[in-house]
Design a protein around this motif. Structure first.
Motif, PDB file in Angstrom:
ATOM      1  N   LEU A 248     -28.550  19.530  -1.716  1.00  0.00           N
ATOM      2  CA  LEU A 248     -27.300  19.237  -2.661  1.00  0.00           C
ATOM      3  C   LEU A 248     -26.934  17.480  -2.175  1.00  0.00           C
ATOM      4  O   LEU A 248     -26.385  17.060  -3.137  1.00  0.00           O
ATOM      5  CB  LEU A 248     -26.171  19.993  -2.262  1.00  0.00           C
ATOM      6  CG  LEU A 248     -26.472  21.637  -2.843  1.00  0.00           C
ATOM      7  CD1 LEU A 248     -25.355  22.368  -2.684  1.00  0.00           C
ATOM      8  CD2 LEU A 248     -27.294  21.633  -3.875  1.00  0.00           C
ATOM      9  N   VAL A 249     -27.100  17.118  -1.126  1.00  0.00           N
ATOM     10  CA  VAL A 249     -26.421  15.974  -0.731  1.00  0.00           C
ATOM     11  C   VAL A 249     -27.496  14.882  -0.068  1.00  0.00           C
ATOM     12  O   VAL A 249     -28.019  15.326   1.012  1.00  0.00           O
ATOM     13  CB  VAL A 249     -25.336  16.049   0.243  1.00  0.00           C
ATOM     14  CG1 VAL A 249     -24.626  14.784   0.763  1.00  0.00           C
ATOM     15  CG2 VAL A 249     -24.215  17.196  -0.113  1.00  0.00           C
ATOM     16  N   ASN A 250     -27.529  13.872  -0.565  1.00  0.00           N
ATOM     17  CA  ASN A 250     -28.521  12.914   0.061  1.00  0.00           C
ATOM     18  C   ASN A 250     -28.136  11.762   0.778  1.00  0.00           C
ATOM     19  O   ASN A 250     -28.497  10.960   1.326  1.00  0.00           O
ATOM     20  CB  ASN A 250     -29.607  12.317  -0.766  1.00  0.00           C
ATOM     21  CG  ASN A 250     -29.086  11.561  -2.150  1.00  0.00           C
ATOM     22  OD1 ASN A 250     -27.809  11.437  -2.251  1.00  0.00           O
ATOM     23  ND2 ASN A 250     -29.876  10.941  -2.910  1.00  0.00           N
ATOM     24  N   LYS A 251     -26.537  11.608   0.688  1.00  0.00           N
ATOM     25  CA  LYS A 251     -26.021  10.595   1.409  1.00  0.00           C
ATOM     26  C   LYS A 251     -24.526  10.812   1.493  1.00  0.00           C
ATOM     27  O   LYS A 251     -23.785  11.270   0.490  1.00  0.00           O
ATOM     28  CB  LYS A 251     -25.812   9.240   0.733  1.00  0.00           C
ATOM     29  CG  LYS A 251     -25.622   8.044   1.653  1.00  0.00           C
ATOM     30  CD  LYS A 251     -25.838   6.741   1.034  1.00  0.00           C
ATOM     31  CE  LYS A 251     -25.264   5.435   1.830  1.00  0.00           C
ATOM     32  NZ  LYS A 251     -25.458   4.266   1.363  1.00  0.00           N
ATOM     33  N   ILE A 252     -23.933  10.617   2.810  1.00  0.00           N
ATOM     34  CA  ILE A 252     -22.469  10.976   2.912  1.00  0.00           C
ATOM     35  C   ILE A 252     -21.950   9.363   3.492  1.00  0.00           C
ATOM     36  O   ILE A 252     -22.414   9.133   4.548  1.00  0.00           O
ATOM     37  CB  ILE A 252     -22.050  11.864   3.958  1.00  0.00           C
ATOM     38  CG1 ILE A 252     -22.882  13.413   3.557  1.00  0.00           C
ATOM     39  CG2 ILE A 252     -20.588  12.053   4.277  1.00  0.00           C
ATOM     40  CD1 ILE A 252     -22.576  14.498   4.414  1.00  0.00           C
ATOM     41  N   THR A 253     -20.775   9.118   2.920  1.00  0.00           N
ATOM     42  CA  THR A 253     -20.056   8.022   3.498  1.00  0.00           C
ATOM     43  C   THR A 253     -18.579   8.257   3.871  1.00  0.00           C
ATOM     44  O   THR A 253     -18.193   9.263   3.374  1.00  0.00           O
ATOM     45  CB  THR A 253     -19.947   6.777   2.491  1.00  0.00           C
ATOM     46  OG1 THR A 253     -19.225   7.172   1.085  1.00  0.00           O
ATOM     47  CG2 THR A 253     -21.579   6.162   1.905  1.00  0.00           C
ATOM     48  N   SER A 254     -18.069   7.731   4.722  1.00  0.00           N
ATOM     49  CA  SER A 254     -17.012   8.074   5.501  1.00  0.00           C
ATOM     50  C   SER A 254     -16.246   6.725   5.673  1.00  0.00           C
ATOM     51  O   SER A 254     -16.951   5.755   6.664  1.00  0.00           O
ATOM     52  CB  SER A 254     -17.132   8.960   6.959  1.00  0.00           C
ATOM     53  OG  SER A 254     -15.755   9.000   7.474  1.00  0.00           O
ATOM     54  N   THR A 255     -15.025   6.470   5.175  1.00  0.00           N
ATOM     55  CA  THR A 255     -14.219   5.371   5.276  1.00  0.00           C
ATOM     56  C   THR A 255     -12.833   5.636   5.920  1.00  0.00           C
ATOM     57  O   THR A 255     -12.285   6.481   5.395  1.00  0.00           O
ATOM     58  CB  THR A 255     -14.252   4.719   4.043  1.00  0.00           C
ATOM     59  OG1 THR A 255     -15.246   4.232   3.506  1.00  0.00           O
ATOM     60  CG2 THR A 255     -13.317   3.088   4.424  1.00  0.00           C
ATOM     61  N   LEU A 256     -12.482   5.139   7.300  1.00  0.00           N
ATOM     62  CA  LEU A 256     -11.316   5.468   7.569  1.00  0.00           C
ATOM     63  C   LEU A 256     -10.139   4.439   7.336  1.00  0.00           C
ATOM     64  O   LEU A 256     -10.462   3.118   7.375  1.00  0.00           O
ATOM     65  CB  LEU A 256     -11.369   5.648   9.164  1.00  0.00           C
ATOM     66  CG  LEU A 256     -12.264   6.529   9.787  1.00  0.00           C
ATOM     67  CD1 LEU A 256     -12.316   6.718  11.455  1.00  0.00           C
ATOM     68  CD2 LEU A 256     -11.773   8.151   9.435  1.00  0.00           C
ATOM     69  N   LEU A 257      -9.091   4.889   6.850  1.00  0.00           N
ATOM     70  CA  LEU A 257      -8.038   4.248   6.198  1.00  0.00           C
ATOM     71  C   LEU A 257      -6.726   4.342   6.709  1.00  0.00           C
ATOM     72  O   LEU A 257      -6.417   5.423   7.481  1.00  0.00           O
ATOM     73  CB  LEU A 257      -7.929   4.292   4.814  1.00  0.00           C
ATOM     74  CG  LEU A 257      -9.340   4.312   3.831  1.00  0.00           C
ATOM     75  CD1 LEU A 257      -8.879   4.814   2.685  1.00  0.00           C
ATOM     76  CD2 LEU A 257      -9.810   2.651   3.942  1.00  0.00           C
ATOM     77  N   VAL A 258      -5.700   3.385   6.666  1.00  0.00           N
ATOM     78  CA  VAL A 258      -4.424   3.420   7.155  1.00  0.00           C
ATOM     79  C   VAL A 258      -3.458   3.110   6.025  1.00  0.00           C
ATOM     80  O   VAL A 258      -3.887   1.943   5.320  1.00  0.00           O
ATOM     81  CB  VAL A 258      -4.089   2.690   8.400  1.00  0.00           C
ATOM     82  CG1 VAL A 258      -4.636   3.123   9.620  1.00  0.00           C
ATOM     83  CG2 VAL A 258      -4.556   1.272   8.255  1.00  0.00           C
ATOM     84  N   PRO A 259      -2.448   3.751   5.571  1.00  0.00           N
ATOM     85  CA  PRO A 259      -1.609   3.458   4.342  1.00  0.00           C
ATOM     86  C   PRO A 259      -0.731   2.182   4.759  1.00  0.00           C
ATOM     87  O   PRO A 259      -0.566   1.853   5.800  1.00  0.00           O
ATOM     88  CB  PRO A 259      -0.951   4.399   4.360  1.00  0.00           C
ATOM     89  CG  PRO A 259      -0.487   5.004   5.573  1.00  0.00           C
ATOM     90  CD  PRO A 259      -2.101   4.782   6.403  1.00  0.00           C
ATOM     91  N   THR A 260      -0.613   1.111   3.755  1.00  0.00           N
ATOM     92  CA  THR A 260       0.322   0.293   3.951  1.00  0.00           C
ATOM     93  C   THR A 260       1.573   0.548   3.742  1.00  0.00           C
ATOM     94  O   THR A 260       1.849   1.858   3.575  1.00  0.00           O
ATOM     95  CB  THR A 260      -0.010  -0.859   2.665  1.00  0.00           C
ATOM     96  OG1 THR A 260       0.391  -0.205   1.540  1.00  0.00           O
ATOM     97  CG2 THR A 260      -1.144  -1.399   2.643  1.00  0.00           C
TER      98      THR A 260
END
Length: 265
Positions: A248-260
């Motif tokens: 079902l999944v061929n790529k996973i991206t993860s982005t770590l963020l902080v709110p302004t």
């Protein structure tokens, strides 16, 4: 029909199927009635601090007040936790349905304060652009989590995750795991504080689904994902052959963020 109106109508029809007649009259009403959330995710690519300041000033002083005045309750603005170069800006805008999205796109330029306070951004010359590029996606909320859930205001980090699938059928099957097999409930039970779940209906890297979760810090992130991997309900769901990630999944991206400081999420 003018060409611009025709193109816009075509895109919205492709995005949402047959849209109710309320869309056509939405521009003449105050705020269209509440429905399933739609989310716009904008990712600004910037080259320096000057561009970042210009975009952030626009968002804080012009765009967010304009969106709020037109019924948008939450606009999230985030920077990368650990940018490799100039940080990208991630902007998440919550709409209370496709008619609301259409209403705002038709009317926001009638807001005098928006045009005045955002002039430096809106009219930046080609020789000194406000940003390098904007990458946008329009997402429809999952039926099992149809409304954005902003977390309590406190210091925290956000993880934006995207699951890309090889085919539309595989993508729908993965969404089925979240909606019908209880995967969203696992995230909630384990304290991931999910903000939204959305299927990308217009945007790059389709087919994909995107969601946002939150943690107190990086140690909490690691602990939560460890607990998820060992959860008995997750093991039961993921052990079903038709739900294998390899299918079902061929790529996973993860982005770590902080709110302004001015982010509403």
């Amino acid at each position: 029909m003018k060409r611009r109106s025709f193109v816009k109508s075509t895109l919205l029809t492709a995005a949402a199927g047959t849209v109710a007649p309320a869309v056509a009259s939405a521009a003449n009403s105050a705020v269209p009635p509440k429905g399933t959330d739609y989310y716009e995710l904008r990712v600004y690519t910037l080259k320096n601090d000057e561009q970042q300041k210009l975009v952030e000033d626009f968002l804080q002083n012009a765009a967010i007040p304009a969106f709020n005045s037109m019924g948008v309750k939450h606009v999230g603005v985030f920077t990368e936790l650990k940018p490799e170069e100039q940080t990208k800006l991630y902007v998440l805008i919550q709409y209370n349905g496709i008619a609301h999205f259409d209403h705002i796109s038709d009317n926001i330029n009638n807001d005098t304060a928006y045009k005045t306070k955002g002039a430096a951004y809106l009219t930046a010359p080609a020789s000194q652009p406000a940003y390098e590029r904007i990458e946008s996606s329009l997402m429809k909320a999952f039926k099992h989590s149809p409304i954005l859930a902003p977390p309590d205001k406190k210091t925290r980090i956000f993880e934006l995750r995207q699951y890309q699938s090889a085919t539309e059928a595989a993508g729908q099957k993965k969404i089925e795991m979240f909606n019908d097999q209880g995967e969203i409930d696992i995230f909630k039970r384990l304290g991931f504080n999910p903000v939204f779940w959305g299927e990308t209906i217009i945007g790059p890297q389709r087919p994909n689904l995107t969601y946002m979760i939150t943690f107190d810090d990086l140690a909490a992130k690691d602990a939560h994902w460890k607990a998820f991997g060992g959860d008995s309900q997750w093991k039961k769901i993921s052990s079903v052959p038709e739900y294998a990630d390899a299918l079902l999944v061929n790529k996973i991206t993860s982005t770590l963020l902080v709110p302004t400081a001015y982010s509403q999420i």
